[in-house]
Design a protein around this motif. Structure first.
Motif, PDB file in Angstrom:
ATOM      1  N   ASP A  22       7.580  -4.480  -9.059  1.00 39.86           N
ATOM      2  CA  ASP A  22       7.574  -4.092  -7.639  1.00 39.86           C
ATOM      3  C   ASP A  22       8.970  -4.172  -7.017  1.00 39.86           C
ATOM      4  N   ARG A  77       4.229  -3.350   1.656  1.00 43.73           N
ATOM      5  CA  ARG A  77       4.207  -4.177   0.438  1.00 43.73           C
ATOM      6  C   ARG A  77       2.822  -4.785   0.226  1.00 43.73           C
ATOM      7  N   SER A 106       0.252  -4.030  -2.816  1.00 42.49           N
ATOM      8  CA  SER A 106      -0.139  -5.129  -3.705  1.00 42.49           C
ATOM      9  C   SER A 106      -1.667  -5.245  -3.764  1.00 42.49           C
TER      10      SER A 106
END
Length: 605
Positions: free
Chosen positions: A573, A595, A599
């Motif tokens: 990532d 983010r 995720s």
């Protein structure tokens, strides 16, 4: 003048390029008073800095009535594609081995290719003047290496010389400590055959190296396999299957004299030459007279095993350092690289602004990124990933043979760490001087990012050499980095007061005054989770607290990562932002909400 074509094979740092320098000097290629750079053959800036040979290069020396064409080959396995092509141009090889270290993995790789082609070897045990030299054992190891590579009886009956490339002498016994390189010249002309090629047939040449010149365009280098070529004669190029590629004329022809390419009017079978005049022909094409339809056989090249994504730099500071930032310019540069370097494969990624670049290893791709960075490019680079394939028993991944020389006290730690990375130990033996040589068969995936940790574990004394071994069964999940990272939540310049407070959180990668942005990685967290922090927080001012200049703050020096260390460090990532001036680590998604969303998606998948 009689002709000899020879390649020099050696492991990294065994003294190959230094020996070639001495051959130049003692053959009269350089005048006695001529000022020549040390390691003249390593002409590329990166080669000079790293002390390794990256590009195969041709040169020639004249000794008595002989012209000896010498090819200096890369020793590192990542550049093995260069070696495979080059060996088809020569009739013999000089295997150079260090008198203390002996044959190493890259030596094995290139020597195997040379023996398979039927080339006759000359063994030169170099650095004979080292205090820890062990020439008799090293010679036995060379013989064992040739046996393991299925050398024939003629190849096993090799001549041996003992030399010091730096001091410029060679001899036939291991007690030699003075003299010159005459024994080496004599052995080359007596042991390596003349190119026994057809001088009467039609002109044919296999293109083995491709170069670009701003004035002449594409320049193809190779050995003339048959016939004769005159400048301006009509020629055409055909591919490995015999299909026509293009037709044209040999507008310019060059031969190698010393370190220079010198224009010549004609060439015949056995000569190594460079031709300009074709616009599409590439490596492994046959350049021939117009009537020729059968190509020269070209050796297949081992497949790429590792890929990275090269994307446009989209950080808030994009375009501040470099002048080549558009995807079109990046694509053109990568396509040019893939043209001249057949071990690299470039494909467009699913994202329009990214390109998948596959190659032989981290070093090869790291050298490409460093070269582009110096040319003014800005890039975002992803974590390297290995290329899987489908085999008879399911999914297969690349394996490497890893040879590690380490002090006895650190061998336990190395064995433990390699086991965690799913490596299997195949050999363990003392190598003298309080050192142990460990050999492993390890999935390439487990070795990504290990080198830095290995150097820390061995206090910088360990030596690791890797070589592609095979494709084998998938080994299952391998644990990656154990620690999370510290992520900046603000954009601006780092403040000493804030960094002082953050030091207890982990290891910092930045100094006060460094420019940061939201989503940039500024350090390693001491805990497994990622942590968002504010490195711009300044001291609150009140009537009681003056705005001091922070002179009292003493920060621990930050951990500055090189390009290769950063690429090995990042997770899936994260990206490495590369510009001509800086190397930064950042999250793939800079916005914290994005983010979290990504995720959650990854966890659900």
């Amino acid at each position: 003048m009689s002709l000899r074509n020879v390649a020099i094979i050696a492991h990294v740092d065994h003294g190959k390029t230094t020996l070639v320098d001495q051959l130049f000097r003692q053959s009269g290629t350089f005048r006695d008073n001529q000022r020549v750079e040390e390691r003249a053959m390593d002409s590329n800036d990166l080669e000079k800095e790293r002390g390794i040979t990256i590009l195969a290069k041709c040169t020639s020396v004249e000794w008595q009535d002989y012209r000896i064409n010498i090819v200096d080959t890369p020793g590192h396995a990542d550049f093995g594609a260069e070696v495979e092509r080059i060996l088809s141009m020569v009739d013999g090889v000089i295997l150079l081995v260090d008198a203390a270290e002996g044959p190493m993995p890259q030596t094995k790789f290139v020597t195997g290719k040379a023996l398979a082609l039927g080339l006759k070897p000359i063994v030169v045990v170099n650095k004979i003047d080292r205090p820890d030299a062990r020439p008799a054992e090293v010679l036995d190891e060379c013989f064992e290496l040739f046996l393991s590579l299925d050398a024939n009886d003629e190849q096993l009956d090799f001549p041996t010389l003992y030399a010091s490339g730096r001091a410029g002498y060679a001899g036939r016994t291991d007690d030699v400590r003075a003299g010159d390189l005459t024994p080496l010249f004599e052995t080359i002309v007596s042991h390596i055959p003349e190119p026994g090629l057809d001088t009467e047939g039609e002109f044919r040449m296999l293109a083995t190296l491709l170069d670009r010149d701003p004035f002449l365009g594409r320049i193809l280098t190779g050995r003339v396999e048959s016939g004769r070529l005159d400048v301006n004669a009509p020629i055409h190029a055909i591919d490995v299957d015999g299909n026509p590629v293009e037709a044209g004329r040999a507008t310019k022809m060059f031969a190698f004299r010393g370190l220079e390419r010198v224009p010549v009017d004609s060439a015949q079978a056995g000569d190594i030459i460079a031709i300009a005049g074709l616009t599409k022909a590439t490596v492994s094409n046959t350049i021939a007279a117009p009537g020729v339809t059968t190509p020269v056989a070209a050796r297949p090249i081992d497949p790429p095993t590792l890929a990275m994504s090269f994307a446009v730099n989209d950080s808030p500071y994009a375009g501040k350092d470099g002048d080549k930032v558009q995807s079109r310019v990046i694509r053109d540069r990568l396509e040019r690289e893939a043209e001249t370097n057949v071990a690299i494969r470039v494909t467009a990624a699913h994202d329009n602004d990214a390109f998948e670049v596959a190659g032989r290893g981290e070093l090869q791709l790291g050298v490409l990124i460093e070269t582009m960075r110096r040319e003014g490019f800005e890039l975002s680079i992803s974590r390297p990933r290995v290329l899987f394939r489908d085999g008879p028993s399911g999914r297969e991944e690349p394996y490497e043979t890893v040879v590690i020389d380490v002090d006895d006290e650190h061998s336990g730690t190395v064995v433990e760490k390699m086991a965690l990375r799913k490596a299997e130990m195949t050999d363990m033996r003392p190598s003298g001087g309080g050192k142990t040589r460990l050999t492993f068969s390890a999935p390439s995936r487990g070795l990504i990012g290990y080198h830095g940790e290995f150097l820390s574990d061995t206090r910088g004394t360990g030596i690791m050499n890797r070589l592609f071994e095979k494709y084998g069964p998938y080994k299952g999940p391998i644990t990656g980095r154990q620690n999370g990272v510290l992520i900046s939540m603000e954009q601006g310049e780092a403040v000493a007061y804030a960094l002082n407070a953050l030091e207890e959180r982990g290891i910092l990668f930045i100094s006060p005054g460094d420019r940061l942005y939201e989503g940039m990685v500024i350090g390693e967290n001491a805990k497994p989770q990622d942590l968002e922090v504010n490195p711009l927080k300044s001291k609150q001012l009140t009537n009681f607290r003056a705005s001091g200049k922070d002179e009292g703050i003493r920060l621990t020096p930050p951990k500055r990562m090189t390009l290769e260390q950063a690429i090995a460090y990042i997770q899936d990532d994260e990206l490495v932002e590369v510009t001509p001036k800086v190397v930064r680590i950042r999250k793939r998604y800079l916005d914290p909400h994005e983010r979290k969303r990504q995720s959650r998606k990854a966890e659900a998948a």
